[in-house]
Enzyme design. Structure first.
Site, PDB file in Angstrom:
ATOM      1  N   CYS A   2     -15.368  -7.362   1.003  1.00  0.00           N
ATOM      2  CA  CYS A   2     -16.324  -8.421   0.670  1.00  0.00           C
ATOM      3  C   CYS A   2     -16.821  -8.250  -0.771  1.00  0.00           C
ATOM      4  O   CYS A   2     -16.832  -7.140  -1.294  1.00  0.00           O
ATOM      5  CB  CYS A   2     -17.566  -8.454   1.550  1.00  0.00           C
ATOM      6  SG  CYS A   2     -17.220  -8.487   3.299  1.00  0.00           S
ATOM      7  N   ARG A   6     -11.507  -9.631  -3.112  1.00  0.00           N
ATOM      8  CA  ARG A   6     -12.106  -8.667  -2.182  1.00  0.00           C
ATOM      9  C   ARG A   6     -12.165  -9.203  -0.748  1.00  0.00           C
ATOM     10  O   ARG A   6     -12.589  -8.496   0.166  1.00  0.00           O
ATOM     11  CB  ARG A   6     -13.524  -8.295  -2.647  1.00  0.00           C
ATOM     12  CG  ARG A   6     -13.564  -7.620  -3.995  1.00  0.00           C
ATOM     13  CD  ARG A   6     -14.975  -7.246  -4.382  1.00  0.00           C
ATOM     14  NE  ARG A   6     -15.527  -6.275  -3.473  1.00  0.00           N
ATOM     15  CZ  ARG A   6     -15.357  -4.965  -3.554  1.00  0.00           C
ATOM     16  NH1 ARG A   6     -14.638  -4.468  -4.538  1.00  0.00           N
ATOM     17  NH2 ARG A   6     -15.896  -4.159  -2.675  1.00  0.00           N
ATOM     18  N   TRP A  60     -14.447 -10.480   3.749  1.00  0.00           N
ATOM     19  CA  TRP A  60     -13.249 -10.012   4.454  1.00  0.00           C
ATOM     20  C   TRP A  60     -13.758  -9.483   5.782  1.00  0.00           C
ATOM     21  O   TRP A  60     -14.521  -8.518   5.825  1.00  0.00           O
ATOM     22  CB  TRP A  60     -12.553  -8.909   3.654  1.00  0.00           C
ATOM     23  CG  TRP A  60     -11.240  -8.503   4.244  1.00  0.00           C
ATOM     24  CD1 TRP A  60     -10.052  -9.172   4.144  1.00  0.00           C
ATOM     25  CD2 TRP A  60     -10.959  -7.317   5.001  1.00  0.00           C
ATOM     26  NE1 TRP A  60      -9.067  -8.471   4.809  1.00  0.00           N
ATOM     27  CE2 TRP A  60      -9.587  -7.339   5.340  1.00  0.00           C
ATOM     28  CE3 TRP A  60     -11.722  -6.242   5.429  1.00  0.00           C
ATOM     29  CZ2 TRP A  60      -8.981  -6.337   6.079  1.00  0.00           C
ATOM     30  CZ3 TRP A  60     -11.120  -5.238   6.171  1.00  0.00           C
ATOM     31  CH2 TRP A  60      -9.765  -5.294   6.484  1.00  0.00           C
ATOM     32  N   ASN A  95     -22.041  -6.074   1.812  1.00  0.00           N
ATOM     33  CA  ASN A  95     -20.669  -5.569   1.783  1.00  0.00           C
ATOM     34  C   ASN A  95     -20.704  -4.156   2.342  1.00  0.00           C
ATOM     35  O   ASN A  95     -21.464  -3.325   1.855  1.00  0.00           O
ATOM     36  CB  ASN A  95     -20.152  -5.571   0.333  1.00  0.00           C
ATOM     37  CG  ASN A  95     -18.853  -4.794   0.183  1.00  0.00           C
ATOM     38  OD1 ASN A  95     -18.030  -4.772   1.098  1.00  0.00           O
ATOM     39  ND2 ASN A  95     -18.672  -4.169  -0.957  1.00  0.00           N
ATOM     40  N   GLY A  96     -19.872  -3.884   3.363  1.00  0.00           N
ATOM     41  CA  GLY A  96     -19.844  -2.539   3.947  1.00  0.00           C
ATOM     42  C   GLY A  96     -19.923  -2.635   5.457  1.00  0.00           C
ATOM     43  O   GLY A  96     -19.654  -3.700   6.039  1.00  0.00           O
ATOM     44  N   GLU A 122       8.249   1.277  -2.257  1.00  0.00           N
ATOM     45  CA  GLU A 122       7.317   0.413  -2.977  1.00  0.00           C
ATOM     46  C   GLU A 122       7.846  -1.028  -3.056  1.00  0.00           C
ATOM     47  O   GLU A 122       7.097  -1.990  -2.838  1.00  0.00           O
ATOM     48  CB  GLU A 122       7.066   1.000  -4.384  1.00  0.00           C
ATOM     49  CG  GLU A 122       6.290   0.132  -5.364  1.00  0.00           C
ATOM     50  CD  GLU A 122       4.891  -0.253  -4.907  1.00  0.00           C
ATOM     51  OE1 GLU A 122       4.407   0.262  -3.898  1.00  0.00           O
ATOM     52  OE2 GLU A 122       4.302  -1.128  -5.563  1.00  0.00           O
ATOM     53  N   LYS A 165       6.113  -4.419  -1.404  1.00  0.00           N
ATOM     54  CA  LYS A 165       5.776  -5.622  -2.182  1.00  0.00           C
ATOM     55  C   LYS A 165       6.323  -6.867  -1.479  1.00  0.00           C
ATOM     56  O   LYS A 165       5.651  -7.877  -1.360  1.00  0.00           O
ATOM     57  CB  LYS A 165       6.362  -5.541  -3.599  1.00  0.00           C
ATOM     58  CG  LYS A 165       5.610  -4.669  -4.563  1.00  0.00           C
ATOM     59  CD  LYS A 165       4.331  -5.314  -5.047  1.00  0.00           C
ATOM     60  CE  LYS A 165       3.182  -4.406  -5.234  1.00  0.00           C
ATOM     61  NZ  LYS A 165       2.891  -3.268  -4.498  1.00  0.00           N
ATOM     62  N   GLU A 180       4.247  -7.597   1.687  1.00  0.00           N
ATOM     63  CA  GLU A 180       2.859  -8.037   1.579  1.00  0.00           C
ATOM     64  C   GLU A 180       2.688  -9.411   0.952  1.00  0.00           C
ATOM     65  O   GLU A 180       1.743 -10.111   1.283  1.00  0.00           O
ATOM     66  CB  GLU A 180       1.964  -6.987   0.901  1.00  0.00           C
ATOM     67  CG  GLU A 180       2.181  -6.759  -0.557  1.00  0.00           C
ATOM     68  CD  GLU A 180       1.198  -5.739  -1.149  1.00  0.00           C
ATOM     69  OE1 GLU A 180       0.062  -5.641  -0.682  1.00  0.00           O
ATOM     70  OE2 GLU A 180       1.595  -5.056  -2.113  1.00  0.00           O
ATOM     71  N   HIS A 196      21.620   8.021  10.450  1.00  0.00           N
ATOM     72  CA  HIS A 196      20.921   8.599  11.602  1.00  0.00           C
ATOM     73  C   HIS A 196      20.277   7.537  12.491  1.00  0.00           C
ATOM     74  O   HIS A 196      19.413   7.852  13.295  1.00  0.00           O
ATOM     75  CB  HIS A 196      19.872   9.612  11.125  1.00  0.00           C
ATOM     76  CG  HIS A 196      20.492  10.762  10.390  1.00  0.00           C
ATOM     77  ND1 HIS A 196      21.260  11.714  11.020  1.00  0.00           N
ATOM     78  CD2 HIS A 196      20.494  11.073   9.072  1.00  0.00           C
ATOM     79  CE1 HIS A 196      21.695  12.589  10.123  1.00  0.00           C
ATOM     80  NE2 HIS A 196      21.246  12.210   8.927  1.00  0.00           N
ATOM     81  N   LYS A 201      -8.143  -6.692  -1.762  1.00  0.00           N
ATOM     82  CA  LYS A 201      -7.825  -5.813  -2.886  1.00  0.00           C
ATOM     83  C   LYS A 201      -8.392  -4.415  -2.690  1.00  0.00           C
ATOM     84  O   LYS A 201      -7.724  -3.434  -2.989  1.00  0.00           O
ATOM     85  CB  LYS A 201      -8.368  -6.438  -4.176  1.00  0.00           C
ATOM     86  CG  LYS A 201      -8.000  -5.680  -5.441  1.00  0.00           C
ATOM     87  CD  LYS A 201      -6.530  -5.827  -5.757  1.00  0.00           C
ATOM     88  CE  LYS A 201      -6.122  -5.054  -6.994  1.00  0.00           C
ATOM     89  NZ  LYS A 201      -4.659  -4.848  -7.035  1.00  0.00           N
TER      90      LYS A 201
HETATM   91  O1  M6R Z   1      -7.311   0.817  -4.684  1.00  0.00           O
HETATM   92  P1  M6R Z   1      -6.293   1.738  -4.115  1.00  0.00           P
HETATM   93  O2  M6R Z   1      -5.243   2.162  -5.087  1.00  0.00           O
HETATM   94  O3  M6R Z   1      -6.896   2.938  -3.444  1.00  0.00           O
HETATM   95  O4  M6R Z   1      -5.561   0.884  -2.984  1.00  0.00           O
HETATM   96  C1  M6R Z   1      -4.604   1.451  -2.132  1.00  0.00           C
HETATM   97  C2  M6R Z   1      -3.855   0.393  -1.371  1.00  0.00           C
HETATM   98  O5  M6R Z   1      -4.737  -0.356  -0.576  1.00  0.00           O
HETATM   99  C3  M6R Z   1      -3.090  -0.558  -2.288  1.00  0.00           C
HETATM  100  O6  M6R Z   1      -2.211   0.130  -3.120  1.00  0.00           O
HETATM  101  C4  M6R Z   1      -2.297  -1.590  -1.451  1.00  0.00           C
HETATM  102  O7  M6R Z   1      -1.254  -0.963  -0.764  1.00  0.00           O
HETATM  103  C5  M6R Z   1      -1.774  -2.719  -2.348  1.00  0.00           C
HETATM  104  N1  M6R Z   1      -1.979  -3.983  -1.719  1.00  0.00           N
HETATM  105  C6  M6R Z   1      -0.335  -2.624  -2.653  1.00  0.00           C
HETATM  106  O8  M6R Z   1       0.134  -3.663  -3.445  1.00  0.00           O
END
Ligand code: M6R
Length: 615
Positions: free
Chosen positions: A2, A27, A80, A104-105, A488, A492, A495, A511, A610
C-alpha cells in the site's frame, strides 16, 4: 504494501494527493481513496469528504471528477489487499465518527483490539485490520478531549507494522503520522507540508525531506512539523535534500516504465561504478563502508539472503565469490532462511540484497543473521529504507527510482555492486593477482558499452516475440553462471506475460523435465561461449532430438549454436564471469515484448506489488 499520502497547506489538496498517489500505484492497485476536510469559504465546518473505489487511481480520478472535493488538507491511499478482499468497503481511508485514517502495514493485534471495541459497542464496516485505528483513536479523543495526547496513547496500543496518516475533523490543519516497520517520509514546502510512502511520490512538490525512523511520529501543520518519539519526546530532524529530478521518475517517452528502465541500464551501471574504482583499476572503494582490509580478510564465509529477482543476483554472486574470491558462499531465499534454523558460523559476512529495502522476508532474515552475530551488509536502491536502518553497512545501487513492478535495472545494478564486493574480498584474501584484478575491473567498467550493443537488437527480439506469442509454456535452460539467468528470464516472462515457464539447469533435464519436451514448448537456452558450453550444446541437441524449438542466446559468431537454433540472439564476446550482464538483457526484452503483445499491464502486473512488506 500500500501507498499513503498526506497534504496540509494552502492549496487545493485533492489534486496534489491524487498525483502523488499515482506515483505510488506500484505499491498496490486493488483500491484507492482520498479523504479531506471540507472548507466553506474561510469556514471549516468539520465535515469529512471521502471518495474511494475498488481498482486503480484512474477510477478514483473519475470519481473525483464527478464528485469533486474542496479543501486544503487531505490524505490518500492506494491499496494492496492483505486483510479483506479488494472492494470499496475495504478501501481506505477508514472513518469512524471524527477520525479518518490511511494505513500501510499489518496491525497484528487487530483481532484483540476489535473484540475490545465491539464489547464497548463499536460496529465495524470493513474486514480490514486498519479500521480499528480510527475507532480506537476516536474513542480515546472522546475520553480525553485531546487529539495529540490520544494519538500518543493510541500508538502504544498498536502491534505490528504501520505507516499511518490520520485526520481529526476538529483540528483540520494538523495531520498526525506515525511509522513502525513500514516506510514513511515527510516533505517540506513553503507554507505547506507533505507525507508519503516514498520520495518519487513528492518530487513534483519538494526536494526537501525528513525521513522518519521506526518508533517516530509527527504532527504536521502547514508551517511547522513536530517530530517526536512514541513517548512524545521531541526529536530534531535534519532536512535532507534529494536531488532526483522528477523526469528520472517518469517514462521519458517510453511506452512503459519497464522499457525505459531496461534502456537505462548502461547509464545505471556507470552511476553504480562512479567513484568506486580507483584510477588505474587498482582498488574498489565504498564510501559508505569503513571496514579496513583486515576486516574484509577476516571473513571465512558469505551468506546472502534475498527474494525474487534479488535472490537471482545472489545466486550469480555465489559463483563469483567461490571462483574469484575463493570464499565459501551460500545464498538463501529470505523466506526460508529464518525458518531453517541456520547454524552459527563464525566470521560470516551476511549480505542482504533488496531493491526496495522494505521486503518483509528479507528484513526478517537480516534480524536472524544479526542473532547469529554475522557482520551485516546490505545492497539496496532505497535511501533510508528499513534495511538501511538494520544494517549499518550499506551499498547503494544508485539506479534511481525503479517504478515497474518487474525489476530490471536494479537487478543489473545489484550485480555490479556484488561484483565489486567480490573484488574487495578477493583482494583482501589475496585470491587473485593485482594484474588479474585490474583486468577484471577494466572489463567490468566496459560492460555498460556491451549492454548498449545488445539493446540495439531490440527489433529482432520483438520479431521473435511475435513468432512465439501464442505458445503458453516455455522452458528456460542454462548452466553454471547462466543457470540463475535462466531462472530470472523465466520469472520475468511469468510475472508480466502470465506464461507458464519452467527454468532448469540444463544438466537436470534428463532427470525428469525432458518428459515434457515437444514442439509445443519453446526452449530458451542461455548458452554463452564459456567452459560449460560443450555440455550445454549436448543438452540442446537432446532437446532438438525431441522436436523442441530452440531460442538461444549465445556469443556472436558462434555458428555451432546458431545453426542448431531456430532463433539466435548474439551477445558480444565477453569474459565468462560477466556474461550474465548481457544475456539477461535479451530475456528482459523478450518478456517485455511478450507482455505487450498479449495486451497485459506491463508495469503493474496482476496480483503483484513492487514492495512486498508482508510475510
Ligand atoms: O525489493 P526487493 O528487491 O527486496 O524485492 C524482491 C522481490 O519481491 C522482487 O525482486 C520481485 O521478485 C520482482 N517483482 C521481480 O521482478
Amino acid at each position: 504494501m500500500c501507498g499513503i499520502v498526506g497534504y496540509v497547506g494552502n492549496r487545493e489538496a485533492s489534486p496534489i494527493v491524487l498525483s502523488a498517489l499515482r506515483r505510488l500505484e506500484y505499491r498496490g492497485y486493488d483500491s484507492a481513496g482520498i479523504a479531506g476536510i471540507r472548507i466553506n469559504g474561510a469556514e471549516k465546518n468539520e465535515n469529512f469528504q471521502i471518495r474511494r473505489c475498488e481498482g486503480s487511481i484512474d477510477r478514483l480520478k473519475d470519481l473525483l471528477d464527478t464528485q469533486p472535493m474542496v479543501g486544503t488538507t487531505a490524505i490518500g491511499h492506494t491499496r494492496w489487499a492483505t486483510h479483506g478482499r479488494p472492494s470499496e468497503k475495504n478501501a481506505h481511508p477508514h472513518r469512524f465518527r471524527d477520525v479518518v485514517i490511511v494505513h500501510n502495514g499489518i496491525i497484528e493485534n487487530h483481532k484483540e483490539l476489535r473484540q475490545e471495541l465491539i464489547k464497548k459497542g463499536h460496529r465495524f464496516d470493513s474486514e480490514t485490520d486498519s479500521e480499528i485505528i480510527a475507532h480506537l483513536l476516536d474513542r480515546l479523543i472522546r475520553e480525553t478531549g485531546d487529539f495529540e495526547k490520544s494519538c500518543r496513547t493510541m500508538i502504544k496500543r498498536l502491534e505490528g507494522a504501520f505507516a499511518l496518516a490520520v485526520l481529526w475533523s476538529h483540528d483540520p490543519d494538523n495531520l498526525f503520522v506515525a511509522k513502525q516497520g513500514s516506510p514513511l517520509l515527510l516533505g517540506r514546502g513553503e507554507g505547506e507540508n507533505f507525507v508519503a510512502s516514498d520520495i518519487p511520490a513528492l518530487l513534483e512538490y519538494t526536494k526537501e525531506f525528513l525521513i522518519l525512523n521506526d518508533g517516530e511520529m509527527a504532527f504536521i501543520e502547514p508551517s511547522r512539523i513536530r517530530v517526536m518519539d512514541f513517548s512524545g519526546k521531541l526529536i530534531q530532524k535534519k532536512t535532507q535534500r534529494i536531488n532526483w529530478s522528477l523526469a528520472m521518475a517518469e517514462k521519458e517517452g517510453y511506452d512503459h516504465f519497464m522499457l525505459k528502465e531496461i534502456h537505462e541500464q548502461p547509464r545505471v551501471l556507470q552511476d553504480s561504478l562512479r567513484g568506486r574504482i580507483v584510477p588505474g583499476f587498482k582498488n574498489v572503494i565504498f564510501d559508505t563502508i569503513d571496514w579496513k582490509a583486515e576486516k574484509w580478510r577476516s571473513f571465512s564465509s558469505v551468506s546472502m539472503v534475498a527474494c525474487g529477482t534479488a535472490w537471482h543476483a545472489g545466486l550469480i554472486t555465489k559463483y563469483w565469490m567461490e571462483q574469484i574470491a575463493k570464499i565459501h558462499a551460500d545464498v538463501d531465499l529470505a523466506s526460508e532462511y529464518r525458518y531453517r534454523s541456520p547454524v552459527e558460523f563464525p566470521k560470516t559476512l551476511s549480505i542482504a540484497i533488496s531493491q526496495s529495502g522494505e521486503t518483509y522476508d528479507t528484513l526478517a532474515a537480516v534480524d536472524e543473521a544479526k542473532k547469529l552475530r554475522h557482520s551485516l551488509l546490505s545492497i539496496t536502491n532505497t535511501v533510508d529504507s528499513s534495511i538501511v536502518r538494520r544494517t549499518k553497512n550499506v551499498i547503494y545501487t544508485h539506479a534511481g527510482p525503479e517504478i515497474s513492478v518487474a525489476s530490471t535495472k536494479c537487478f543489473t545494478a545489484q550485480l555490479m555492486n556484488l561484483a565489486l564486493v567480490t573484488v574487495k574480498l578477493a583482494q583482501a584474501r589475496r585470491a587473485q593477482s593485482k594484474a588479474w584484478i585490474a583486468k577484471f575491473l577494466k572489463d567490468l567498467s566496459s560492460i555498460s558499452r556491451q549492454i548498449e550493443k545488445v539493446l540495439k537488437h531490440e527489433d529482432k527480439v520483438r520479431e521473435i516475440a511475435k513468432k512465439y506469442a501464442n505458445y503458453n509454456q516455455y522452458f528456460y535452460l542454462g548452466r553454471g553462471i547462466s543457470y540463475p539467468i535462466a531462472l530470472e528470464g523465466a520469472l520475468k516472462l511469468k510475472e508480466i506475460a502470465y506464461i507458464n515457464t519452467q527454468a532448469y539447469s540444463a544438466g537436470e533435464m534428463k532427470h525428469g523435465p525432458i518428459a515434457l519436451i515437444s514442439d509445443q514448448w519453446p526452449v530458451v537456452c542461455v548458452a554463452p561461449n564459456d567452459r560449460l558450453f560443450p555440455k550445454m550444446m549436448s543438452n540442446i541437441e537432446v532437446v532438438k532430438a525431441r522436436s523442441g524449438k530452440i531460442i538461444s542466446i549465445g556469443t556472436e559468431g558462434h555458428k555451432t549454436l546458431e545453426n542448431a537454433s531456430d532463433d539466435f540472439l548474439p551477445i558480444p564476446k565477453v569474459r565468462e564471469e560477466l556474461s550474465p550482464f548481457l544475456t539477461n538483457i535479451y530475456l528482459q526484452l523478450f518478456a517485455y515484448h511478450m507482455a505487450v503483445l498479449r495486451g497485459n499491464n506491463v508495469d503493474k502486473p496482476k496480483n503483484l506489488a513492487k514492495s512486498v512488506t508482508v510475510e
